[in-house]
Design a protein around this motif. Structure first.
Motif: not given
Length: 330
Positions: A15-26, A247-250, A45-48
């Motif tokens: 769960a951790s490795a997947m969770a910290v691999s996401l963010a938005g752009c645009g 940043l990840l929220t859910k 990933s960079a922001n987390m």
């Protein structure tokens, strides 16, 4: 200038490795079709990696039905955990409750707070008579770091542990098939919604060249028969990422299709090895109604009040050398 350390969350390592691999752009007005999901993953990933404080809530829900049982044919598990963490100095508080079938809501509490140049760890477990048994142990900085890792809390300092976590994150990122599917409001903030799947077969195929084979030895050491069950397995994922801060929220991970696949594979293997017609035509006797992990992250890098140990723990906790062993089995 003192080096800043960032907090990373790893839940059930997967769960951790997947969770910290996401963010938005645009920006908010951007057409979703123009948002590159790969860029989204890299940015979060960079922001987390620069997170210094956060609150996390995790829920595990499992519900299965044994079709062959005449009574007591339901297996249910509910586990909830809440974590508050900050650093400089490192400290955290965690409460957890597990219930289901014969378990009457077992609760535990864990606190780690600084004390001069050391740390004191308090652990409380609710007994059958609803009293709480409190234990404590004074630990060094090094021991506190080990305890932190046991509870899947990893501070980013560019050290070996962090490098390993990043490599696992890259491996999982390469095995994901994701797309930005919409937007939603989370705590009155605009969030991007990312949905897709994690392909276990792709994870296994990338292991030898990823440098993570030793770290994920539990997967690479599986037998051919067991590995074959994983080849076509996919795990549905859903992530919410705050659009402004990236940043990840859910995060929601649905293990139901994967468990169904395993059960079906096991049943087919059993039927193949049997000459009994009744067995070879038997349907899968277990129905998976739900198998899901959900994570909610908030308060990232916001001011966190000091972690407070309950007065009951301060007064009643007894020094126990075996506390680390107790906590490992929480």
């Amino acid at each position: 200038m003192q080096k800043r350390r960032g907090i990373k969350l790893s839940l059930l390592a997967l769960a951790s490795a997947m969770a910290v691999s996401l963010a938005g752009c645009g920006n908010q007005a951007a057409d979703l079709s123009t948002i590159d999901a790969n860029a989204v993953m890299e940015q979060v990933s960079a922001n987390m990696s620069d997170v210094r404080s956060m609150d996390v809530s995790m829920a595990v829900r499992v519900d299965m039905t044994n079709e062959l049982a005449q009574q007591d044919n339901q297996y249910q598990l509910q586990a909830d955990a809440d974590l508050a963490m900050k650093e400089e100095p490192l400290q955290f508080a965690m409460t957890a409750k597990v219930s289901g079938n014969d378990m009457e809501g077992r609760e535990s509490q864990l606190y780690l707070v600084p004390q001069e140049k050391e740390y004191v760890c308090y652990y409380g477990a609710t007994e059958e008579d609803n009293t709480v048994h409190w234990a404590k142990q004074t630990v060094t900085q090094q021991e506190a770091e080990k305890l932190k890792e046991q509870y899947s809390l990893q501070l980013a300092e560019g050290d070996t542990q962090q490098d390993e976590t990043n490599e696992i994150g890259k491996l999982l990122t390469q095995s994901m098939a994701l797309q930005v599917t919409g937007r939603e409001q989370v705590d009155q903030k605009n969030n991007l919604v990312l949905e897709g799947t994690l392909k276990i077969g792709d994870v296994l195929a990338l292991l030898p060249s990823s440098g993570t084979e030793e770290m994920l030895g539990g997967l690479s050491g599986l037998s051919e028969e067991v590995l074959s069950l994983y080849q076509n397995m996919t795990i549905p994922l859903r992530f919410s990422v705050e659009e402004e801060t990236k940043l990840l929220t859910k995060c929601t991970i649905d293990f139901k299709p994967a468990v169904d696949e395993i059960l079906q594979g096991m049943m087919q293997s059993f039927q193949t090895s049997s000459d009994d017609t009744a067995v070879t035509s038997m349907p899968i006797p277990v129905t998976v109604n739900q198998a899901e992990i959900s994570v909610i992250v908030n308060g990232i890098n916001e001011t966190v009040k000091e972690i407070t140990v309950p007065q009951e723990a301060l007064q009643n906790a007894k020094e126990e050398d075996a506390i680390s062993g107790i906590m490992t089995n929480v």
